[in-house]
Design a protein around this motif. Structure first.
Motif, short mmCIF file in Angstrom:
data_model
loop_
_atom_site.label_atom_id
_atom_site.label_comp_id
_atom_site.label_asym_id
_atom_site.label_seq_id
_atom_site.Cartn_x
_atom_site.Cartn_y
_atom_site.Cartn_z
N UNK A 177 12.84 -59.80 -89.64
CA UNK A 177 11.83 -58.86 -89.15
C UNK A 177 12.39 -57.75 -88.31
N UNK A 178 13.63 -57.88 -87.83
CA UNK A 178 14.19 -56.89 -86.91
C UNK A 178 14.27 -55.48 -87.49
N UNK A 179 14.63 -55.29 -88.77
CA UNK A 179 14.67 -53.92 -89.28
C UNK A 179 13.31 -53.21 -89.26
N UNK A 180 12.24 -53.98 -89.29
CA UNK A 180 10.89 -53.41 -89.26
C UNK A 180 10.38 -53.20 -87.85
N UNK A 181 11.11 -53.70 -86.85
CA UNK A 181 10.56 -53.80 -85.50
C UNK A 181 11.47 -53.21 -84.43
N UNK A 182 12.20 -52.15 -84.76
CA UNK A 182 12.98 -51.43 -83.75
C UNK A 182 12.01 -50.51 -83.02
N UNK A 183 11.61 -50.91 -81.82
CA UNK A 183 10.51 -50.27 -81.11
C UNK A 183 11.06 -49.46 -79.95
N UNK A 184 10.82 -48.15 -79.98
CA UNK A 184 11.28 -47.27 -78.92
C UNK A 184 10.35 -47.27 -77.73
N UNK A 185 10.79 -46.61 -76.67
CA UNK A 185 10.02 -46.54 -75.43
C UNK A 185 8.60 -46.07 -75.69
N UNK A 186 7.61 -46.87 -75.25
CA UNK A 186 6.20 -46.53 -75.38
C UNK A 186 5.61 -46.78 -76.74
N UNK A 187 6.40 -47.25 -77.70
CA UNK A 187 5.92 -47.49 -79.05
C UNK A 187 5.41 -48.92 -79.22
#
Length: 390
Positions: A177-187
């Motif tokens: 799931x990690x490639x789908x869930x790289x979450x930036x600041x505030x996202x």
């Protein structure tokens, strides 16, 4: 939908980080807010185990940096109840990331990177056949701490957490799931997976530098129960061992920065259950009664395998490597838990008293923190355990 969310007890938390701390960290911590729907049992304070307290080193370094007063450690009984249904459904799991400074032991502070403000992250529970939707936010809006959101992407990148993510070992798919869930600041991002393989699994952050994110506390466990469920027990507990890499030696007072040099050398200063020295001792000890059947989910969130042992207890059933459908090993004394793996242990409390949970590489327990307490209450059992006079 069901999820995994904490009670909204952290709203309105005042800013507590000092200017000195802000200079060190380049940002201040976010507060914790409701994201798990099962009842949590949070307690402030830092009661210690008698065995460990007698062995604490004496240090005379700088005073403790101002830190969050909320408890960083997740209590061992903070996990959802067993799944009690026969049909599959959608299980929604709300997570957020939080970087905060808290006590690693009295007068020692550290900046943890967390899921939902605790180490380990929430215990996720689903049933084989369920669709599981993971909702991950980098930070929390409308938080009491505002400085974190004011920092630039460059500042976050320099600190090493411009993005957070999640890799669940229960997922069948690239990167867990990690490639789908790289979450930036505030996202916030979401993904779904079907829970197809019953077992007890680790999850963790998988954003660069992955080992650093994990070493700072970004891990937890997910249980996929078989369709028929698990056998009934009286108590369940959630314990994760992690290794922590501080600039100062074990017990050195004051704010301790993360040491990437020690991480790369695989030389941790601390081995900890649930994120803090004495996190599961004293008032926070695991508790049960004579005659009760106990189930423990025990995992290693970070990088070094554990030699898990309960002094004075024998595991009736040991499900190694998270393989809860395999026949268990019987009458086991100590089990090795690989980094990024977990076990399920079952046994019955038979004699009252205090039992110690340890990593049986005992310097880790005695000198580096991998020590917890299980308190069994009830009537003495002299036919099983008694002193004999001369």
């Amino acid at each position: 939908m069901t999820g995994c969310s904490e009670e909204e007890k952290y709203n309105g938390r005042a800013e507590k980080d000092s200017t000195a701390q802000a200079d060190k960290l380049k940002h201040s911590a976010l507060p914790v807010q409701k994201v798990e729907n099962h009842t949590t049992h949070e307690m402030a304070g830092h009661s210690g185990g008698e065995m460990h307290a007698a062995m604490m080193p004496s240090t005379k370094n700088k005073p403790c940096t101002a830190c969050d007063t909320d408890e960083i450690s997740r209590k061992a009984d903070d996990l959802p109840p067993p799944v009690n249904r026969k049909e599959s459904q959608l299980v929604a799991v709300d997570l957020y990331t939080d970087e905060l400074v808290a006590e690693m032991m009295p007068e020692v502070t550290y900046q943890y990177w967390t899921y939902n403000g605790k180490v380990p992250g929430p215990f996720i529970r689903a049933r084989a056949g369920d669709q599981v939707e993971i909702r991950l936010r980098h930070g929390k809006p409308n938080a009491a701490h505002k400085n974190h959101n004011e920092h630039t992407a460059e500042q976050h990148a320099a600190a090493g957490h411009s993005a957070h993510s999640i890799d669940l070992h229960a997922v069948i798919g690239p990167g867990g799931g990690a490639p789908l869930m790289q979450v930036g600041q505030g996202e916030e991002k979401r993904f779904r997976f079907k829970a197809t393989h019953p077992g007890i699994y680790v999850y963790h952050c998988a954003s660069p530098h992955v080992p650093s994110h994990i070493a700072n506390g970004m891990y937890g466990m997910i249980l996929v129960e078989p369709e028929e469920g698990l056998a009934k027990v009286d108590r369940e507990f959630y314990v994760m061992q992690g290794d922590f890499y501080t600039t100062g030696k074990f017990g050195a007072k004051g704010y301790q920065a993360f040491s990437k040099e020690k991480l790369l050398a695989e030389q941790p200063e601390y081995f900890l259950f649930n994120g803090r020295v004495n996190s599961l001792s004293g008032e926070r000890a695991l508790k049960a009664k004579v005659g009760e059947k106990i189930r423990m989910f025990v995992g290693v969130g970070s990088h070094i395998a554990s030699n898990f042992h309960i002094i004075g207890a024998i595991f009736d059933n040991l499900y190694q490597d998270g393989a809860i459908l395999s026949p268990p090993l019987k009458n086991v004394q100590t089990t090795t838990i690989a980094a990024g793996s977990a076990v399920m242990i079952e046994f019955t409390a038979q004699v009252p008293g205090k039992y110690l949970l340890v990593d049986h590489n005992l310097t880790r327990a005695i000198d580096k923190g991998a020590l917890a307490e299980l308190i069994i209450e009830g009537i003495e059992q002299p036919e099983l355990y008694r002193q004999v006079s001369n």
